[in-house]
Motif scaffolding. Structure first.
Motif, PDB file in Angstrom:
ATOM      1  N   ALA A   1     107.156  11.769  96.243  1.00 25.71           N
ATOM      2  CA  ALA A   1     106.940  11.942  94.802  1.00 25.71           C
ATOM      3  C   ALA A   1     108.255  11.796  94.042  1.00 25.71           C
ATOM      4  O   ALA A   1     109.303  12.250  94.487  1.00 25.71           O
ATOM      5  N   ARG A   2     108.168  11.167  92.915  1.00 31.56           N
ATOM      6  CA  ARG A   2     109.347  11.047  92.045  1.00 31.56           C
ATOM      7  C   ARG A   2     109.586  12.386  91.344  1.00 31.56           C
ATOM      8  O   ARG A   2     108.698  13.229  91.265  1.00 31.56           O
TER       9      ARG A   2
ATOM     10  N   GLY B   1     104.285  19.193  90.014  1.00 28.28           N
ATOM     11  CA  GLY B   1     102.828  19.260  90.104  1.00 28.28           C
ATOM     12  C   GLY B   1     102.340  19.016  91.518  1.00 28.28           C
ATOM     13  O   GLY B   1     101.437  19.696  92.009  1.00 28.28           O
ATOM     14  N   ARG B   2     102.945  18.049  92.194  1.00 28.05           N
ATOM     15  CA  ARG B   2     102.533  17.757  93.574  1.00 28.05           C
ATOM     16  C   ARG B   2     102.864  18.935  94.482  1.00 28.05           C
ATOM     17  O   ARG B   2     102.096  19.285  95.367  1.00 28.05           O
ATOM     18  N   ALA B   3     103.999  19.579  94.259  1.00 25.84           N
ATOM     19  CA  ALA B   3     104.372  20.742  95.068  1.00 25.84           C
ATOM     20  C   ALA B   3     103.385  21.889  94.849  1.00 25.84           C
ATOM     21  O   ALA B   3     103.046  22.604  95.783  1.00 25.84           O
TER      22      ALA B   3
ATOM     23  N   GLN C   1     103.889  13.641 103.582  1.00 27.68           N
ATOM     24  CA  GLN C   1     104.572  12.383 103.275  1.00 27.68           C
ATOM     25  C   GLN C   1     104.395  12.016 101.802  1.00 27.68           C
ATOM     26  O   GLN C   1     105.347  11.588 101.158  1.00 27.68           O
ATOM     27  N   ARG C   2     103.184  12.166 101.273  1.00 26.32           N
ATOM     28  CA  ARG C   2     102.953  11.858  99.851  1.00 26.32           C
ATOM     29  C   ARG C   2     103.787  12.780  98.972  1.00 26.32           C
ATOM     30  O   ARG C   2     104.360  12.360  97.974  1.00 26.32           O
TER      31      ARG C   2
END
Length: 50
Positions: free
Chosen positions: A12-13, A19-21, A7-8
């Motif tokens: 993400a924008r 980076g989150r991926a 979910q986070r």
């Protein structure tokens, strides 16, 4: 993978998505394929679609 982490990652924008991926990889798993390459597969037996 934890659903909370997914979910986070989904929220993400665009600026921080790469980076989150990289920190939180995800997999896409299909159990019943209904269409592939613009071809509807609903008439095939379930065993073949899997």
């Amino acid at each position: 993978m934890s659903f909370e982490a997914l979910q986070r990652r989904a929220a993400a924008r665009a600026r921080g998505a790469g980076g989150r991926a990289a920190r939180t990889p995800a997999c896409f798993i299909v159990f019943d394929l209904l269409q592939a390459d613009d071809t509807e597969l609903l008439n095939l037996p379930y065993r073949e679609r899997r």
